[in-house]
Enzyme design. Structure first.
Site, PDB file in Angstrom:
ATOM      1  N   ARG A 262      44.316  40.130  39.655  1.00 40.47           N
ATOM      2  CA  ARG A 262      45.066  39.207  40.806  1.00 40.47           C
ATOM      3  C   ARG A 262      44.263  38.423  41.609  1.00 40.47           C
ATOM      4  O   ARG A 262      44.761  37.350  41.790  1.00 40.47           O
ATOM      5  CB  ARG A 262      45.937  40.284  41.577  1.00 40.47           C
ATOM      6  CG  ARG A 262      47.027  39.721  42.405  1.00 40.47           C
ATOM      7  CD  ARG A 262      47.368  40.598  43.550  1.00 40.47           C
ATOM      8  NE  ARG A 262      47.683  42.001  43.009  1.00 40.47           N
ATOM      9  CZ  ARG A 262      48.620  42.720  42.568  1.00 40.47           C
ATOM     10  NH1 ARG A 262      50.004  41.919  42.873  1.00 40.47           N
ATOM     11  NH2 ARG A 262      48.882  43.854  42.120  1.00 40.47           N
ATOM     12  N   CYS A 328      71.699  41.015  33.110  1.00 39.28           N
ATOM     13  CA  CYS A 328      72.622  42.093  33.358  1.00 39.28           C
ATOM     14  C   CYS A 328      72.368  43.112  34.009  1.00 39.28           C
ATOM     15  O   CYS A 328      72.355  44.354  33.390  1.00 39.28           O
ATOM     16  CB  CYS A 328      73.583  42.391  32.144  1.00 39.28           C
ATOM     17  SG  CYS A 328      74.424  40.956  31.203  1.00 39.28           S
TER      18      CYS A 328
HETATM   19  N1  LLP Z   1      40.915  47.662  36.930  1.00 31.66           N
HETATM   20  C1  LLP Z   1      41.572  48.895  36.790  1.00 31.66           C
HETATM   21  C2  LLP Z   1      41.035  50.054  36.038  1.00 31.66           C
HETATM   22  C3  LLP Z   1      43.048  48.398  36.929  1.00 31.66           C
HETATM   23  O1  LLP Z   1      43.772  49.495  36.620  1.00 31.66           O
HETATM   24  C4  LLP Z   1      43.479  47.178  37.453  1.00 31.66           C
HETATM   25  C5  LLP Z   1      44.861  47.427  37.554  1.00 31.66           C
HETATM   26  C6  LLP Z   1      42.470  46.340  37.649  1.00 31.66           C
HETATM   27  C7  LLP Z   1      41.076  46.639  37.400  1.00 31.66           C
HETATM   28  C8  LLP Z   1      43.077  44.819  38.222  1.00 31.66           C
HETATM   29  O2  LLP Z   1      43.445  45.033  39.451  1.00 31.66           O
HETATM   30  P1  LLP Z   1      43.785  43.849  40.271  1.00 31.66           P
HETATM   31  O3  LLP Z   1      42.357  42.997  40.646  1.00 31.66           O
HETATM   32  O4  LLP Z   1      44.733  43.021  39.550  1.00 31.66           O
HETATM   33  O5  LLP Z   1      44.340  44.472  41.519  1.00 31.66           O
HETATM   34  N2  LLP Z   1      51.714  45.064  37.600  1.00 31.66           N
HETATM   35  C9  LLP Z   1      51.106  45.347  39.223  1.00 31.66           C
HETATM   36  C10 LLP Z   1      49.860  45.757  39.110  1.00 31.66           C
HETATM   37  C11 LLP Z   1      49.044  46.762  38.347  1.00 31.66           C
HETATM   38  C12 LLP Z   1      47.645  47.027  38.407  1.00 31.66           C
HETATM   39  C13 LLP Z   1      47.239  47.753  37.368  1.00 31.66           C
HETATM   40  N3  LLP Z   1      45.890  48.024  37.307  1.00 31.66           N
HETATM   41  C14 LLP Z   1      51.646  44.274  39.897  1.00 31.66           C
HETATM   42  O6  LLP Z   1      52.231  43.377  39.509  1.00 31.66           O
HETATM   43  O7  LLP Z   1      51.533  44.473  41.461  1.00 31.66           O
END
Ligand code: LLP
Length: 401
Positions: A262, A328
């Site tokens: 992110r 929907c």
């Molecule tokens: N590493 C692992 C093991 C993870 O499970 C994740 C994210 C990341 C790295 C990356 O995390 P980030 O830096 O993006 O926070 N769909 C959700 C977020 C799900 C995150 C899943 N794992 C949303 O839209 O907020």
């Protein structure tokens, strides 16, 4: 400045636009704060897995954190070297494990004893030594949305500390496993540093105890999770984040691995959608747009806030409304109870902070083709994924009488 109106006209809507200059800035910022150490930034492919995005990150020196063999293949195809690829995830099929071993990636990050056993059996069958790391569950509350919190024992992720230690001891003795890494990831969209600091203390202590057992771990993987600004939330300063982690690693000679998703792409992406019309239902105002929850599910799934900007409309005469899509489902919305001016057909809305978990979580629900994706770099735009056509939607289907 990105000319959204021009891009919407050129490519149509719904449309994702990614600012590659911003992606570069974010990647460089992370690399920079860890420069006192050996470090490897493994971009979390799940956040946005477009091949051009991956290729661009590869050119900056990024590695990849993958959660399926599909993501591993994407990373390789985009030119990310195999020695910078990690394969994580709580459930891996045998064929995925086999392929990861054969492709000789940096390490497979395992999350249970059962998975440990599978990897050992498969590596033995292939007569190879599989490099592994273990995802430790430090039992820390990350204080984020429950759906994206992962570091508590009640979550499905990782292995408890004591069990992880036993697994490392077994791995050290195994002819087919080579323990090279240790990993934790307590959740996503983290805006509080304390839980990360605590988790890192727990995991680095464990690392020290492994050293006493002569188990030499080279990669210290702190996961991803760095939060971004969607609204007015306080976020963690990158410098403080790195310092907090590095402080727990004094005296340890490890490469720090970080898996941001992110942070790199979230605020580098915009979702463009066009107003179809407005309506009122018993006095309640709805703005109906051409994008839907199939394109960007975060508001529906997590009640996530995404700022909406109206292009070329500074009418101060605003009233409260919901911005909704054509799907929907009553849960198909981008914003609820926001103040917007009166809108008419073809007005353009920009949904911000849409670069992470936007397109990558999109679907064909309601038989809608997925949106096109465009990159924007140094003033130039490029189509990096075509809009899906009806033919694309039905391509794999067979018609039987
Ligand atoms: N590493 C692992 C093991 C993870 O499970 C994740 C994210 C990341 C790295 C990356 O995390 P980030 O830096 O993006 O926070 N769909 C959700 C977020 C799900 C995150 C899943 N794992 C949303 O839209 O907020």
């Amino acid at each position: 400045m990105i000319d959204f109106k021009y891009l919407a006209k050129k490519y149509g809507t719904p449309l994702y636009v990614y600012d590659f200059n911003n992606i570069k800035k974010n990647f460089t910022n992370i690399k920079e704060v860890f420069k006192a150490r050996k470090s490897l930034i493994c971009y979390a492919v799940k956040a946005n897995s477009n091949l051009s995005v991956l290729k661009y990150l590869a050119s900056l020196g990024s590695g990849a954190d993958c959660v399926s063999i599909g993501e591993v293949k994407r990373a390789l195809k985009a030119g990310i070297p195999k020695y910078k690829i990690i394969f994580s995830g709580v459930g891996k099929r045998d064929d995925e494990i086999e392929e990861a071993i054969l492709r000789d990636i940096l390490m497979i990050n395992l999350e249970s004893e059962a998975e440990f056993n599978r990897i050992e059996i498969i590596a033995a069958r292939l007569n190879k030594k599989a490099r592994i790391s273990i995802r430790v569950n430090p039992n820390i509350d990350a204080k984020t949305h429950p759906y994206i919190s992962t570091g508590l024992n009640e979550n499905k992720f990782g292995v408890e500390i004591d069990q992880a230690k036993e697994l490392y001891i077994r791995a050290k003795k195994s002819d087919y496993l080579e323990p090279v890494g240790i990993h934790f990831h307590i959740g996503s969209q983290l805006t509080d540093l304390k839980p990360i600091e605590e988790a890192s203390k727990i995991v680095s202590n464990m690392l020290k105890s492994l050293k006493y057992l002569d188990i030499d771990i080279k990669f210290y993987d702190i996961g991803g999770g760095i939060g971004i600004k969607y609204n007015d939330e306080e976020t963690i300063r990158l410098y403080n984040y790195a310092q907090a982690v590095l402080a727990t690693l004094k005296g340890l000679d490890v490469t720090v691995v970080c898996e941001p998703g992110r942070y790199i792409v979230g605020n580098s992406g915009y979702f463009l959608t066009t107003v179809l019309y407005e309506k009122k239902n018993s006095g309640k105002r709805f703005v109906i747009v051409d994008g839907g929850m199939n394109d960007l599910i975060r508001p529906s799934l997590y009640k996530a806030y995404h700022e909406i900007e109206i292009v070329e409309n500074d009418d101060q005469n605003r009233s409260v409304c919901d911005v909704v899509g054509p799907i929907c489902e009553s849960g198909d919305f981008f914003a609820k109870d926001v103040q917007l001016p009166k809108l008419k057909q073809n007005d353009l809305l920009v949904v911000k902070s849409a670069g992470a978990y936007g397109f990558s979580m999109s679907s064909n629900y309601n038989s809608r083709g997925r949106a096109a994706e465009v990159s924007f770099e140094d003033g130039s735009d490029r189509l990096i994924r075509k809009r899906e056509s009806f033919e694309d939607l039905i391509r794999l289907e067979k018609e039987f009488l």
